[in-house]
Write an enzyme that holds these catalytic residues in place. Sequence first.
Site, PDB file in Angstrom:
ATOM      1  CE  LYS A  11       6.344  -7.865  -3.264  1.00 54.45           C
ATOM      2  NZ  LYS A  11       6.732  -6.872  -3.602  1.00 54.45           N
ATOM      3  CG  PHE A  59       5.900   1.041  -9.073  1.00 56.39           C
ATOM      4  CD1 PHE A  59       5.406   1.186  -7.773  1.00 56.39           C
ATOM      5  CD2 PHE A  59       7.057   2.386  -8.788  1.00 56.39           C
ATOM      6  CE1 PHE A  59       6.030   0.738  -6.892  1.00 56.39           C
ATOM      7  CE2 PHE A  59       7.433   2.369  -7.855  1.00 56.39           C
ATOM      8  CZ  PHE A  59       7.658   2.207  -6.217  1.00 56.39           C
ATOM      9  NE  ARG A  87      15.018  -5.022   2.621  1.00 54.06           N
ATOM     10  CZ  ARG A  87      14.079  -4.337   2.057  1.00 54.06           C
ATOM     11  NH1 ARG A  87      12.587  -4.343   1.848  1.00 54.06           N
ATOM     12  NH2 ARG A  87      14.199  -3.367   1.052  1.00 54.06           N
ATOM     13  CB  THR A  93      14.052  -3.174  -4.898  1.00 52.19           C
ATOM     14  OG1 THR A  93      14.279  -2.618  -3.481  1.00 52.19           O
ATOM     15  CG2 THR A  93      12.198  -3.382  -5.830  1.00 52.19           C
ATOM     16  NE  ARG A 104      12.886  -8.667  -3.678  1.00 56.63           N
ATOM     17  CZ  ARG A 104      12.754  -7.490  -2.880  1.00 56.63           C
ATOM     18  NH1 ARG A 104      13.299  -6.722  -2.729  1.00 56.63           N
ATOM     19  NH2 ARG A 104      10.725  -6.619  -2.542  1.00 56.63           N
ATOM     20  CG  HIS A 117       6.621  -6.590   1.655  1.00 56.66           C
ATOM     21  ND1 HIS A 117       7.352  -5.648   0.853  1.00 56.66           N
ATOM     22  CD2 HIS A 117       6.723  -7.004   3.241  1.00 56.66           C
ATOM     23  CE1 HIS A 117       6.700  -4.150   2.743  1.00 56.66           C
ATOM     24  NE2 HIS A 117       6.854  -5.229   3.831  1.00 56.66           N
ATOM     25  CD  GLU A 128       5.205  -3.668   6.664  1.00 56.42           C
ATOM     26  OE1 GLU A 128       6.380  -4.399   6.353  1.00 56.42           O
ATOM     27  OE2 GLU A 128       5.603  -2.095   5.381  1.00 56.42           O
TER      28      GLU A 128
HETATM   29  N1  UDP Z   1       7.892  -2.107  -7.833  1.00 55.30           N
HETATM   30  C1  UDP Z   1       7.449  -1.655  -9.073  1.00 55.30           C
HETATM   31  N2  UDP Z   1       8.775  -1.119  -9.566  1.00 55.30           N
HETATM   32  C2  UDP Z   1       9.204   0.184  -8.845  1.00 55.30           C
HETATM   33  C3  UDP Z   1       9.463  -0.170  -8.176  1.00 55.30           C
HETATM   34  C4  UDP Z   1       9.173  -0.974  -6.593  1.00 55.30           C
HETATM   35  O1  UDP Z   1       6.983  -2.191  -8.696  1.00 55.30           O
HETATM   36  O2  UDP Z   1       9.666   1.008  -9.783  1.00 55.30           O
HETATM   37  C5  UDP Z   1       7.638  -2.791  -6.278  1.00 55.30           C
HETATM   38  C6  UDP Z   1       7.904  -3.817  -6.397  1.00 55.30           C
HETATM   39  O3  UDP Z   1       7.461  -5.500  -5.720  1.00 55.30           O
HETATM   40  C7  UDP Z   1       8.678  -3.060  -5.035  1.00 55.30           C
HETATM   41  C8  UDP Z   1       7.816  -2.886  -4.075  1.00 55.30           C
HETATM   42  O4  UDP Z   1       7.332  -1.618  -5.456  1.00 55.30           O
HETATM   43  O5  UDP Z   1       8.530  -4.536  -4.162  1.00 55.30           O
HETATM   44  C9  UDP Z   1       7.808  -1.987  -2.504  1.00 55.30           C
HETATM   45  O6  UDP Z   1       9.144  -1.433  -3.488  1.00 55.30           O
HETATM   46  P1  UDP Z   1      10.193  -0.350  -2.396  1.00 55.30           P
HETATM   47  O7  UDP Z   1      11.301   0.467  -3.171  1.00 55.30           O
HETATM   48  O8  UDP Z   1       9.583  -0.826  -0.622  1.00 55.30           O
HETATM   49  O9  UDP Z   1      10.960  -2.429  -2.112  1.00 55.30           O
HETATM   50  P2  UDP Z   1      11.092  -3.281  -1.424  1.00 55.30           P
HETATM   51  O10 UDP Z   1      11.392  -2.953  -0.377  1.00 55.30           O
HETATM   52  O11 UDP Z   1       9.859  -4.255  -1.592  1.00 55.30           O
HETATM   53  O12 UDP Z   1      12.578  -3.665  -1.751  1.00 55.30           O
END
Ligand code: UDP
Length: 140
Positions: A11, A59, A87, A93, A104, A117, A128
């Site tokens: 990212k 968001f 993952r 996240t 992370r 991501h 994707e």
């Molecule tokens: N995100 C955010 N605020 C939140 C949750 C998610 O900005 O409260 C963003 C973050 O960059 C995250 C993306 O949205 O990676 C997608 O969210 P998801 O829940 O799918 O998480 P991921 O699969 O990336 O762990």
Amino acid sequence: MAVTRTFSIIKPDATRRNITGAVTKMLEEAGLRVVASKRIRMTREQAEGFYAVHKDRPFFGELVEFMMSEPVVVQVLEGEDAVKRNRDIMGATNPAEAAEGTIRKEHALSIGENTVHGSDSEENAKIEIDFFFSEDEIVG
Ligand code: UDP
């Protein structure tokens, strides 16, 4: 365990800090092989389309702006059980909840600017990958 593919994005917070190599090293050391990679600047259409599943979340606007703010590196990763493997090395996240040794935990700045991501299912991985790559760009 079958060799499968997943989709990854390094990212904007990572390209901005010039740590795409460090992130890719962690992916490779986790047993994933980069079989396609390109550095792009996401258009608004791409960012909104890619994250359409989150369009009603508070968001969403911030996420789209962030993904367009600097280049990203989109990748296809291959390995045994690639979706789960990716993952696992990504971590939670929210970096505050990410396990030690994950990308992370090591590199993410916040829940939004969280460095990588990764697809959350094999079904989504296929969708994707197709969103950003044609089959002839993937060299296993
Ligand atoms: N995100 C955010 N605020 C939140 C949750 C998610 O900005 O409260 C963003 C973050 O960059 C995250 C993306 O949205 O990676 C997608 O969210 P998801 O829940 O799918 O998480 P991921 O699969 O990336 O762990």
